[in-house]
Motif scaffolding. Sequence first.
Motif, mmCIF file in Angstrom:
data_model
loop_
_atom_site.group_PDB
_atom_site.id
_atom_site.type_symbol
_atom_site.label_atom_id
_atom_site.label_comp_id
_atom_site.label_asym_id
_atom_site.label_seq_id
_atom_site.Cartn_x
_atom_site.Cartn_y
_atom_site.Cartn_z
ATOM 1 N N ASN A 213 -3.988 4.447 7.581
ATOM 2 C CA ASN A 213 -3.337 4.814 6.124
ATOM 3 C C ASN A 213 -2.563 5.751 6.163
ATOM 4 O OD1 ASN A 213 -5.052 3.093 4.529
ATOM 5 N ND2 ASN A 213 -6.746 4.788 4.186
ATOM 6 N N ALA B 296 1.364 5.815 4.742
ATOM 7 C CA ALA B 296 1.723 6.634 3.651
ATOM 8 C C ALA B 296 3.004 7.330 4.037
ATOM 9 C CB ALA B 296 0.847 7.757 3.469
ATOM 10 N N ASP C 47 -1.174 13.778 7.215
ATOM 11 C CA ASP C 47 0.067 13.024 7.432
ATOM 12 C C ASP C 47 0.956 13.976 6.602
ATOM 13 O OD1 ASP C 47 0.365 12.478 4.736
ATOM 14 O OD2 ASP C 47 -1.546 11.129 5.104
ATOM 15 N N ILE D 8 -1.665 12.638 -2.994
ATOM 16 C CA ILE D 8 -2.254 12.048 -3.785
ATOM 17 C C ILE D 8 -2.457 12.703 -5.088
ATOM 18 C CG2 ILE D 8 -4.673 10.911 -3.912
ATOM 19 C CD1 ILE D 8 -4.783 11.157 -1.095
ATOM 20 N N VAL E 158 -9.591 7.069 -4.883
ATOM 21 C CA VAL E 158 -9.171 6.350 -3.959
ATOM 22 C C VAL E 158 -10.101 6.087 -2.676
ATOM 23 C CG1 VAL E 158 -6.667 7.588 -3.242
ATOM 24 C CG2 VAL E 158 -8.660 8.530 -2.186
ATOM 25 N N PHE F 80 -9.694 0.031 -5.073
ATOM 26 C CA PHE F 80 -8.556 0.605 -5.450
ATOM 27 C C PHE F 80 -7.435 0.617 -4.293
ATOM 28 C CE2 PHE F 80 -5.820 4.680 -5.083
ATOM 29 C CZ PHE F 80 -5.418 4.729 -6.654
ATOM 30 N N THR F 81 -6.272 0.301 -4.855
ATOM 31 C CA THR F 81 -5.111 0.172 -3.880
ATOM 32 C C THR F 81 -3.752 0.556 -4.627
ATOM 33 O OG1 THR F 81 -3.995 -0.963 -1.943
ATOM 34 C CG2 THR F 81 -4.895 -2.308 -3.751
ATOM 35 N N THR F 82 -2.683 0.949 -3.871
ATOM 36 C CA THR F 82 -1.558 1.127 -4.605
ATOM 37 C C THR F 82 -0.461 0.446 -3.447
ATOM 38 O OG1 THR F 82 -1.214 3.224 -3.093
ATOM 39 C CG2 THR F 82 -1.863 3.397 -5.292
ATOM 40 N N LYS F 83 -1.152 -0.468 -2.541
ATOM 41 C CA LYS F 83 -0.144 -1.246 -1.504
ATOM 42 C C LYS F 83 -0.143 -2.380 -2.071
ATOM 43 C CE LYS F 83 -2.063 1.937 1.952
ATOM 44 N NZ LYS F 83 -3.088 1.974 3.103
ATOM 45 N N GLY G 87 -2.478 -4.445 -0.260
ATOM 46 C CA GLY G 87 -3.849 -3.771 0.008
ATOM 47 C C GLY G 87 -4.800 -4.434 -0.423
ATOM 48 N N MET G 88 -6.203 -3.978 0.120
ATOM 49 C CA MET G 88 -7.542 -4.579 -0.379
ATOM 50 C C MET G 88 -8.133 -3.698 -1.100
ATOM 51 S SD MET G 88 -8.930 -7.842 1.586
ATOM 52 C CE MET G 88 -9.958 -6.739 3.058
ATOM 53 N N GLY G 89 -7.835 -2.381 -0.720
ATOM 54 C CA GLY G 89 -8.504 -1.119 -1.260
ATOM 55 C C GLY G 89 -10.007 -1.027 -0.924
ATOM 56 N N LEU G 90 -10.302 -1.570 0.277
ATOM 57 C CA LEU G 90 -11.631 -1.620 0.984
ATOM 58 C C LEU G 90 -11.541 -0.564 1.942
ATOM 59 C CD1 LEU G 90 -12.925 -5.136 1.109
ATOM 60 C CD2 LEU G 90 -13.555 -3.260 -0.443
ATOM 61 N N GLY G 91 -10.729 -0.166 2.633
ATOM 62 C CA GLY G 91 -10.826 0.653 3.813
ATOM 63 C C GLY G 91 -11.592 2.006 3.328
ATOM 64 N N LEU G 92 -11.125 2.803 2.505
ATOM 65 C CA LEU G 92 -11.744 4.208 2.354
ATOM 66 C C LEU G 92 -13.176 4.237 1.681
ATOM 67 C CD1 LEU G 92 -8.832 6.117 0.889
ATOM 68 C CD2 LEU G 92 -10.021 6.323 3.239
ATOM 69 N N PHE H 176 -6.840 13.982 5.395
ATOM 70 C CA PHE H 176 -8.282 13.012 5.163
ATOM 71 C C PHE H 176 -9.463 13.697 6.069
ATOM 72 C CE2 PHE H 176 -8.234 9.724 1.947
ATOM 73 C CZ PHE H 176 -7.079 9.848 1.696
HETATM 74 P P1 ADP Z 1 -5.817 0.003 1.206
HETATM 75 O O1 ADP Z 1 -5.292 0.549 2.556
HETATM 76 O O2 ADP Z 1 -6.211 -1.426 1.389
HETATM 77 O O3 ADP Z 1 -5.017 0.240 0.034
HETATM 78 P P2 ADP Z 1 -7.845 1.867 1.130
HETATM 79 O O4 ADP Z 1 -9.166 2.183 0.673
HETATM 80 O O5 ADP Z 1 -7.806 2.404 2.494
HETATM 81 O O6 ADP Z 1 -7.290 0.576 1.025
HETATM 82 O O7 ADP Z 1 -6.769 3.061 0.547
HETATM 83 C C1 ADP Z 1 -6.977 3.132 -0.887
HETATM 84 C C2 ADP Z 1 -5.594 3.893 -1.493
HETATM 85 O O8 ADP Z 1 -5.732 5.212 -1.298
HETATM 86 C C3 ADP Z 1 -4.240 3.525 -1.074
HETATM 87 O O9 ADP Z 1 -3.742 2.120 -1.448
HETATM 88 C C4 ADP Z 1 -3.330 4.553 -0.963
HETATM 89 O O10 ADP Z 1 -2.880 4.753 -2.416
HETATM 90 C C5 ADP Z 1 -4.624 5.774 -1.138
HETATM 91 N N1 ADP Z 1 -4.323 6.517 0.443
HETATM 92 C C6 ADP Z 1 -5.206 6.257 1.204
HETATM 93 N N2 ADP Z 1 -4.698 7.057 2.303
HETATM 94 C C7 ADP Z 1 -3.880 7.694 1.889
HETATM 95 C C8 ADP Z 1 -2.605 8.933 2.493
HETATM 96 N N3 ADP Z 1 -3.086 9.250 3.877
HETATM 97 N N4 ADP Z 1 -2.038 9.265 1.629
HETATM 98 C C9 ADP Z 1 -1.600 8.868 0.541
HETATM 99 N N5 ADP Z 1 -2.532 8.054 0.049
HETATM 100 C C10 ADP Z 1 -3.541 7.374 0.480
#
Ligand code: ADP
Length: 300
Positions: free
Chosen positions: A193, A197, A227, A232, A240, A245-248, A251-256, A282
């Motif tokens: 992530n 970013a 980073d 954010i 997040v 929730f994703t802005t990519k 993205g799947m928005g599952l990682g975090l 983080f």
């Molecule tokens: P994904 O990577 O599939 O979007 P995550 O759950 O890992 O899913 O992340 C969710 C969202 O959190 C990202 O799409 C981004 O908007 C935000 N995010 C995560 N890590 C960072 C970061 N290091 N800096 C800024 N925004 C972040």
Amino acid sequence: MGAGRELFGRRKDGSELPVEIGLNPIHTSEGLFVLASIIDISERKQAELEAARQRNELAHLSRVTTLSELSGSLAHELSLPLAAILSNAQAAQRFLARGDANLAEVREILNDIVSEDKRAGEVIRRLRLLLKKGEVQQHSLGINEVVQDVLRLMRSDLVNQRVTVDIELAQNLPTVMGDPVQLQQVLLNLVVNACDAMTDCDTPERRLLVRTGMENGSSAVRVSVTDRGGSIPEEKMEQVFEPFFTTKAKGMGLGLSVCRTIISAHQGKLWATNNPDCGATFHFSLPIDGSDKEVVITDN
Ligand code: ADP
């Protein structure tokens, strides 16, 4: 009985069942009575087991997805030692063909081959561990090793993305109890992530800082990934971590959200802060091994 002990009752048919027992003293004019309640918690235990199973399924799925995104760099990480082995072996063949093989040189070549082979073997071993859907383990482990393992695995990816990594690992950190694969997964996600970013940053700005240390005034260790990408928005700080929730774009928005589930299952915390200058950090903290024995260590 002591608090938090696992207690078992026996049914009429002799089978055992998990129970929770509450004892409350009641002072009456006729003397002290004790109200005892014995609750059958089999269903709760079953539900907890099922929740843990589903959590692990999801964690595995998310791990495989992250690794598949890294597959190009991982293949590269393997091709480097293989190329080195090939060129070393060809050099040895040439020496032998010439008939004037210098034994010392051949020995050196063979040593190189062995160490490159070990390097490739290490990559495969780490990958297999991460890809495997194994039982969750509880080991006493050093968090610095987890950090080093992940950064080693991601080396090619970081080079490809021209990200420089600064590492500040505190020495003599106490161990934590945890599943090494799941903790690696958390760190892998945070690093991926952080790199995502920074894709729009100029190359010299693509710096990542991974730091370990004691959580101030508490019996927990902390890992932070900093980073220099975009920050954010304050109102998204918690969002997040929500699933999907994703802005990519891809993205799947599952990682975090998976990371937070993993860290919570380790009795730890995962949160984000914005840096004063640019980018986000983080952090996750984990109770130190044996912290239930009330060991409190401060940062100084
Ligand atoms: P994904 O990577 O599939 O979007 P995550 O759950 O890992 O899913 O992340 C969710 C969202 O959190 C990202 O799409 C981004 O908007 C935000 N995010 C995560 N890590 C960072 C970061 N290091 N800096 C800024 N925004 C972040």
